[in-house]
Design a protein around this motif. Structure first.
Motif, PDB file in Angstrom:
ATOM      1  N   ALA A 109       1.873 -13.386  -5.316  1.00  0.00           N
ATOM      2  CA  ALA A 109       3.247 -13.669  -4.277  1.00  0.00           C
ATOM      3  C   ALA A 109       3.769 -12.467  -3.434  1.00  0.00           C
ATOM      4  O   ALA A 109       4.544 -12.192  -3.912  1.00  0.00           O
ATOM      5  N   PRO A 110       2.997 -12.279  -3.166  1.00  0.00           N
ATOM      6  CA  PRO A 110       3.625 -11.106  -2.794  1.00  0.00           C
ATOM      7  C   PRO A 110       4.338 -10.763  -2.020  1.00  0.00           C
ATOM      8  O   PRO A 110       4.588 -11.638  -1.053  1.00  0.00           O
ATOM      9  N   ALA A 111       5.135  -9.971  -2.574  1.00  0.00           N
ATOM     10  CA  ALA A 111       6.888  -9.580  -1.233  1.00  0.00           C
ATOM     11  C   ALA A 111       7.061  -8.528  -0.135  1.00  0.00           C
ATOM     12  O   ALA A 111       7.934  -8.125   0.127  1.00  0.00           O
ATOM     13  N   GLY A 112       5.742  -7.792  -0.544  1.00  0.00           N
ATOM     14  CA  GLY A 112       5.434  -7.342   0.739  1.00  0.00           C
ATOM     15  C   GLY A 112       4.562  -6.821   1.642  1.00  0.00           C
ATOM     16  O   GLY A 112       3.451  -8.596   1.454  1.00  0.00           O
ATOM     17  N   THR A 131       1.234  -1.174   0.424  1.00  0.00           N
ATOM     18  CA  THR A 131      -0.220   0.068  -0.197  1.00  0.00           C
ATOM     19  C   THR A 131       1.224   0.802  -0.328  1.00  0.00           C
ATOM     20  O   THR A 131       1.715   1.589   0.947  1.00  0.00           O
ATOM     21  N   THR A 132       0.042   2.222  -0.970  1.00  0.00           N
ATOM     22  CA  THR A 132       0.802   3.653  -1.079  1.00  0.00           C
ATOM     23  C   THR A 132       2.527   3.355  -1.297  1.00  0.00           C
ATOM     24  O   THR A 132       3.127   4.672  -1.342  1.00  0.00           O
ATOM     25  N   GLN A 145       2.389  -0.813  -5.579  1.00  0.00           N
ATOM     26  CA  GLN A 145       0.903  -1.137  -4.674  1.00  0.00           C
ATOM     27  C   GLN A 145       0.298  -1.853  -6.180  1.00  0.00           C
ATOM     28  O   GLN A 145       0.114  -1.541  -7.188  1.00  0.00           O
ATOM     29  N   GLN A 146      -0.286  -3.544  -5.513  1.00  0.00           N
ATOM     30  CA  GLN A 146      -1.426  -3.950  -6.253  1.00  0.00           C
ATOM     31  C   GLN A 146      -2.870  -4.277  -5.666  1.00  0.00           C
ATOM     32  O   GLN A 146      -2.936  -4.116  -4.304  1.00  0.00           O
TER      33      GLN A 146
END
Length: 76
Positions: free
Chosen positions: A40-43, A17-18, A22-23
């Protein structure tokens, strides 16, 4: 779902987010985990659940094109 929410309850996950990368992943509570696994979020991931998100999920799906479940938004 085990506690009474319908499987078709809207859910939106925002990855990083921000940040420029961002996705936004739009789904239902029944399939949000599978759709997030594809990204596969990296954050960090913020997940919001509820009927109030139904219009946002529909609007997001219309804006994306090829994959209506995932969109990237530039953050300024």
């Amino acid at each position: 779902m085990a506690h009474g929410l319908p499987a078709d309850t809207p859910a939106i996950a925002v990855v990083c987010t921000t940040r420029p990368e961002q996705q936004v992943v739009c789904a239902t509570i029944a399939d949000i985990a599978a759709r997030l696994a594809c990204v596969a979020p990296a954050g960090p991931v913020l997940i919001m659940i509820g009927q109030a998100l139904a219009q946002c999920a529909e609007r997001g799906a219309q804006q994306v094109g090829e994959n209506p479940a995932v969109t990237q938004r530039q953050v300024s």
